[in-house]
Motif scaffolding. Structure first.
Motif, PDB file in Angstrom:
ATOM      1  N   ARG A  25     102.101  43.620  25.797  1.00  0.00           N
ATOM      2  CA  ARG A  25     103.365  43.187  25.224  1.00  0.00           C
ATOM      3  C   ARG A  25     104.530  43.372  26.191  1.00  0.00           C
ATOM      4  O   ARG A  25     105.419  44.190  25.998  1.00  0.00           O
ATOM      5  CB  ARG A  25     103.629  43.935  23.915  1.00  0.00           C
ATOM      6  CG  ARG A  25     102.557  43.740  22.861  1.00  0.00           C
ATOM      7  CD  ARG A  25     102.305  42.286  22.553  1.00  0.00           C
ATOM      8  NE  ARG A  25     103.463  41.635  21.982  1.00  0.00           N
ATOM      9  CZ  ARG A  25     103.499  40.348  21.633  1.00  0.00           C
ATOM     10  NH1 ARG A  25     102.440  39.575  21.853  1.00  0.00           N
ATOM     11  NH2 ARG A  25     104.584  39.841  21.116  1.00  0.00           N
ATOM     12  N   SER A  26     104.504  42.607  27.254  1.00  0.00           N
ATOM     13  CA  SER A  26     105.646  42.546  28.158  1.00  0.00           C
ATOM     14  C   SER A  26     105.672  41.157  28.776  1.00  0.00           C
ATOM     15  O   SER A  26     104.646  40.468  28.841  1.00  0.00           O
ATOM     16  CB  SER A  26     105.569  43.617  29.252  1.00  0.00           C
ATOM     17  OG  SER A  26     104.504  43.354  30.145  1.00  0.00           O
ATOM     18  N   TYR A  27     106.862  40.740  29.227  1.00  0.00           N
ATOM     19  CA  TYR A  27     106.987  39.448  29.888  1.00  0.00           C
ATOM     20  C   TYR A  27     106.702  39.542  31.385  1.00  0.00           C
ATOM     21  O   TYR A  27     106.215  38.579  31.981  1.00  0.00           O
ATOM     22  CB  TYR A  27     108.395  38.884  29.659  1.00  0.00           C
ATOM     23  CG  TYR A  27     108.655  38.495  28.221  1.00  0.00           C
ATOM     24  CD1 TYR A  27     107.905  37.500  27.600  1.00  0.00           C
ATOM     25  CD2 TYR A  27     109.650  39.136  27.479  1.00  0.00           C
ATOM     26  CE1 TYR A  27     108.136  37.157  26.273  1.00  0.00           C
ATOM     27  CE2 TYR A  27     109.898  38.785  26.154  1.00  0.00           C
ATOM     28  CZ  TYR A  27     109.136  37.791  25.560  1.00  0.00           C
ATOM     29  OH  TYR A  27     109.362  37.453  24.249  1.00  0.00           O
ATOM     30  N   TYR A  28     106.996  40.706  31.984  1.00  0.00           N
ATOM     31  CA  TYR A  28     106.785  40.882  33.425  1.00  0.00           C
ATOM     32  C   TYR A  28     106.257  42.279  33.706  1.00  0.00           C
ATOM     33  O   TYR A  28     106.481  43.215  32.927  1.00  0.00           O
ATOM     34  CB  TYR A  28     108.099  40.681  34.202  1.00  0.00           C
ATOM     35  CG  TYR A  28     108.638  39.280  34.096  1.00  0.00           C
ATOM     36  CD1 TYR A  28     108.206  38.270  34.958  1.00  0.00           C
ATOM     37  CD2 TYR A  28     109.568  38.949  33.114  1.00  0.00           C
ATOM     38  CE1 TYR A  28     108.690  36.971  34.834  1.00  0.00           C
ATOM     39  CE2 TYR A  28     110.050  37.657  32.983  1.00  0.00           C
ATOM     40  CZ  TYR A  28     109.600  36.675  33.852  1.00  0.00           C
ATOM     41  OH  TYR A  28     110.070  35.398  33.724  1.00  0.00           O
ATOM     42  N   GLN A  29     105.567  42.393  34.844  1.00  0.00           N
ATOM     43  CA  GLN A  29     105.179  43.683  35.394  1.00  0.00           C
ATOM     44  C   GLN A  29     105.814  43.811  36.780  1.00  0.00           C
ATOM     45  O   GLN A  29     105.789  42.855  37.564  1.00  0.00           O
ATOM     46  CB  GLN A  29     103.660  43.806  35.500  1.00  0.00           C
ATOM     47  CG  GLN A  29     102.957  43.871  34.150  1.00  0.00           C
ATOM     48  CD  GLN A  29     101.476  44.103  34.291  1.00  0.00           C
ATOM     49  OE1 GLN A  29     100.848  43.635  35.244  1.00  0.00           O
ATOM     50  NE2 GLN A  29     100.896  44.830  33.350  1.00  0.00           N
ATOM     51  N   ARG A  30     106.372  44.980  37.045  1.00  0.00           N
ATOM     52  CA  ARG A  30     106.983  45.197  38.355  1.00  0.00           C
ATOM     53  C   ARG A  30     105.900  45.397  39.418  1.00  0.00           C
ATOM     54  O   ARG A  30     104.943  46.140  39.217  1.00  0.00           O
ATOM     55  CB  ARG A  30     107.915  46.404  38.321  1.00  0.00           C
ATOM     56  CG  ARG A  30     108.611  46.662  39.664  1.00  0.00           C
ATOM     57  CD  ARG A  30     109.545  47.852  39.589  1.00  0.00           C
ATOM     58  NE  ARG A  30     110.686  47.590  38.734  1.00  0.00           N
ATOM     59  CZ  ARG A  30     111.748  46.881  39.109  1.00  0.00           C
ATOM     60  NH1 ARG A  30     111.802  46.338  40.327  1.00  0.00           N
ATOM     61  NH2 ARG A  30     112.758  46.694  38.280  1.00  0.00           N
ATOM     62  N   ARG A  75     109.980  42.428  43.420  1.00  0.00           N
ATOM     63  CA  ARG A  75     109.001  41.447  42.972  1.00  0.00           C
ATOM     64  C   ARG A  75     108.433  41.809  41.593  1.00  0.00           C
ATOM     65  O   ARG A  75     108.193  42.971  41.291  1.00  0.00           O
ATOM     66  CB  ARG A  75     107.873  41.309  43.986  1.00  0.00           C
ATOM     67  CG  ARG A  75     108.319  40.711  45.330  1.00  0.00           C
ATOM     68  CD  ARG A  75     107.116  40.471  46.238  1.00  0.00           C
ATOM     69  NE  ARG A  75     106.406  41.710  46.497  1.00  0.00           N
ATOM     70  CZ  ARG A  75     105.076  41.804  46.605  1.00  0.00           C
ATOM     71  NH1 ARG A  75     104.322  40.747  46.439  1.00  0.00           N
ATOM     72  NH2 ARG A  75     104.509  42.974  46.874  1.00  0.00           N
ATOM     73  N   TYR A  76     108.194  40.754  40.809  1.00  0.00           N
ATOM     74  CA  TYR A  76     107.686  40.903  39.449  1.00  0.00           C
ATOM     75  C   TYR A  76     106.580  39.884  39.213  1.00  0.00           C
ATOM     76  O   TYR A  76     106.639  38.757  39.704  1.00  0.00           O
ATOM     77  CB  TYR A  76     108.799  40.661  38.422  1.00  0.00           C
ATOM     78  CG  TYR A  76     110.016  41.525  38.587  1.00  0.00           C
ATOM     79  CD1 TYR A  76     110.188  42.674  37.829  1.00  0.00           C
ATOM     80  CD2 TYR A  76     111.012  41.183  39.513  1.00  0.00           C
ATOM     81  CE1 TYR A  76     111.330  43.467  37.980  1.00  0.00           C
ATOM     82  CE2 TYR A  76     112.141  41.967  39.667  1.00  0.00           C
ATOM     83  CZ  TYR A  76     112.290  43.106  38.897  1.00  0.00           C
ATOM     84  OH  TYR A  76     113.413  43.883  39.053  1.00  0.00           O
ATOM     85  N   LYS A  77     105.592  40.280  38.410  1.00  0.00           N
ATOM     86  CA  LYS A  77     104.505  39.381  38.046  1.00  0.00           C
ATOM     87  C   LYS A  77     104.675  38.957  36.587  1.00  0.00           C
ATOM     88  O   LYS A  77     104.770  39.799  35.685  1.00  0.00           O
ATOM     89  CB  LYS A  77     103.157  40.072  38.220  1.00  0.00           C
ATOM     90  CG  LYS A  77     101.962  39.213  37.817  1.00  0.00           C
ATOM     91  CD  LYS A  77     100.662  40.012  37.870  1.00  0.00           C
ATOM     92  CE  LYS A  77     100.315  40.382  39.301  1.00  0.00           C
ATOM     93  NZ  LYS A  77      98.973  41.058  39.350  1.00  0.00           N
ATOM     94  N   PRO A  78     104.734  37.655  36.302  1.00  0.00           N
ATOM     95  CA  PRO A  78     104.855  37.215  34.910  1.00  0.00           C
ATOM     96  C   PRO A  78     103.542  37.374  34.162  1.00  0.00           C
ATOM     97  O   PRO A  78     102.461  37.209  34.742  1.00  0.00           O
ATOM     98  CB  PRO A  78     105.242  35.740  35.041  1.00  0.00           C
ATOM     99  CG  PRO A  78     104.641  35.312  36.340  1.00  0.00           C
ATOM    100  CD  PRO A  78     104.714  36.515  37.245  1.00  0.00           C
ATOM    101  N   THR A  79     103.619  37.682  32.886  1.00  0.00           N
ATOM    102  CA  THR A  79     102.439  37.717  32.025  1.00  0.00           C
ATOM    103  C   THR A  79     102.334  36.381  31.279  1.00  0.00           C
ATOM    104  O   THR A  79     103.268  35.572  31.307  1.00  0.00           O
ATOM    105  CB  THR A  79     102.527  38.863  31.003  1.00  0.00           C
ATOM    106  OG1 THR A  79     103.450  38.488  29.962  1.00  0.00           O
ATOM    107  CG2 THR A  79     102.981  40.168  31.653  1.00  0.00           C
ATOM    108  N   PRO A  80     101.236  36.141  30.589  1.00  0.00           N
ATOM    109  CA  PRO A  80     101.118  34.889  29.826  1.00  0.00           C
ATOM    110  C   PRO A  80     102.185  34.706  28.753  1.00  0.00           C
ATOM    111  O   PRO A  80     102.401  33.589  28.282  1.00  0.00           O
ATOM    112  CB  PRO A  80      99.723  35.003  29.208  1.00  0.00           C
ATOM    113  CG  PRO A  80      98.950  35.854  30.163  1.00  0.00           C
ATOM    114  CD  PRO A  80      99.949  36.879  30.635  1.00  0.00           C
TER     115      PRO A  80
END
Length: 267
Positions: free
Chosen positions: A12-17, A22-27
């Protein structure tokens, strides 16, 4: 860089650091017209988060008062690199620029005016009428109209039945903006503002496209944590352009306005 190892949809997150920038988007960021692209709403929130983080690291107490985002092209479901620079420094007024690169190219340019807060309670006024509180309203399944991970992550509560070109809807989500990080109220609020273009559709989105190429937000106070209220009117012109205009609310009342310019075309 690839997102082949993106987190599963239950996270349950939109991004991971990834690192400082830099950030990685989630589905959960998946777009409404194309789930393989990012919806701009969470990306706008992420850019705001980066601006606020930079402000706090510099020890500034200025408040975000205007945000303008120019969306320069496809928002691939790929890593985001966000850099923030102070364009106009000052003790009471600052202009800050944030640039988001996705897949090796600049995808969004944003500028924010930050203003010094002060006590103007004695002269405050001009707010519009408050919206019916979200706790008194029934949920609306926006996923019946729109696809994508972002839309399916939302709790939407319409004040009344949305009509073509006109709707007032409360939006919230239990997804964190960035996994493991607390977002300030402004960034959390902005995470939902771009959804305004999808709540009062004039034409079915499986027949017409009307994406926005920008988003501009003006705030006369900092939003409170919680729900984002979108009181929206959508206008289509006769020559392929449109405007989505929104009065913004939190659960305490009116907080500002947002505008989006649209490119309108049949599918």
């Amino acid at each position: 860089m690839s997102t082949d190892h993106a987190p599963s949809t239950h996270e349950r997150s939109y991004y991971q650091r990834i690192d400082d920038r830099r950030y990685k988007p989630t589905p959960h960021t998946g777009g409404a017209w194309n789930p393989d692209e990012q919806h701009f709403s969470p990306l706008g929130g992420l850019i705001t988060h980066a601006i606020e983080r930079d402000r706090d690291e510099r020890g500034s107490a200025l408040a975000i008062s205007r945000l303008s985002f120019d969306i320069l092209g496809k928002l691939a479901l790929d890593e985001c690199d966000i850099r923030v620079d102070v364009i106009r420094p000052g003790r009471t007024i600052e202009l800050v620029e944030a640039v988001a690169d996705i897949g090796g190219r600049t995808a969004v340019r944003a500028r924010a005016w930050l203003l010094a807060p002060g006590d103007t309670t004695s002269v405050a006024g001009g707010d519009g009428a408050p919206l019916t509180p979200p706790g008194e309203l029934e949920p609306w399944r926006m996923s019946e109209l729109w696809s994508g991970g972002y839309i399916s992550s939302l709790d939407a509560r319409p004040v009344s039945s949305p009509q073509p070109g006109r709707a007032a809807v409360w939006i919230s989500s239990d997804s964190d903006l960035v996994a493991g990080e607390a977002a300030e109220p402004c960034a959390s609020f902005v995470t939902h503002v771009d959804a305004a273009n999808g709540i009062a559709v004039r034409r079915p989105p499986n027949e017409w496209m009307f994406p926005n190429v920008d988003l501009t937000i003006h705030l006369h106070r900092t939003p409170a944590p919680g729900w984002t209220g979108l009181d929206t009117t959508v206008t289509f012109g006769p020559d392929g352009r449109g405007i989505t205009s929104t009065a913004l609310h939190d659960t305490h009342g009116h907080v500002g306005h947002a505008q989006q310019i649209l490119t309108v075309r049949p599918l």
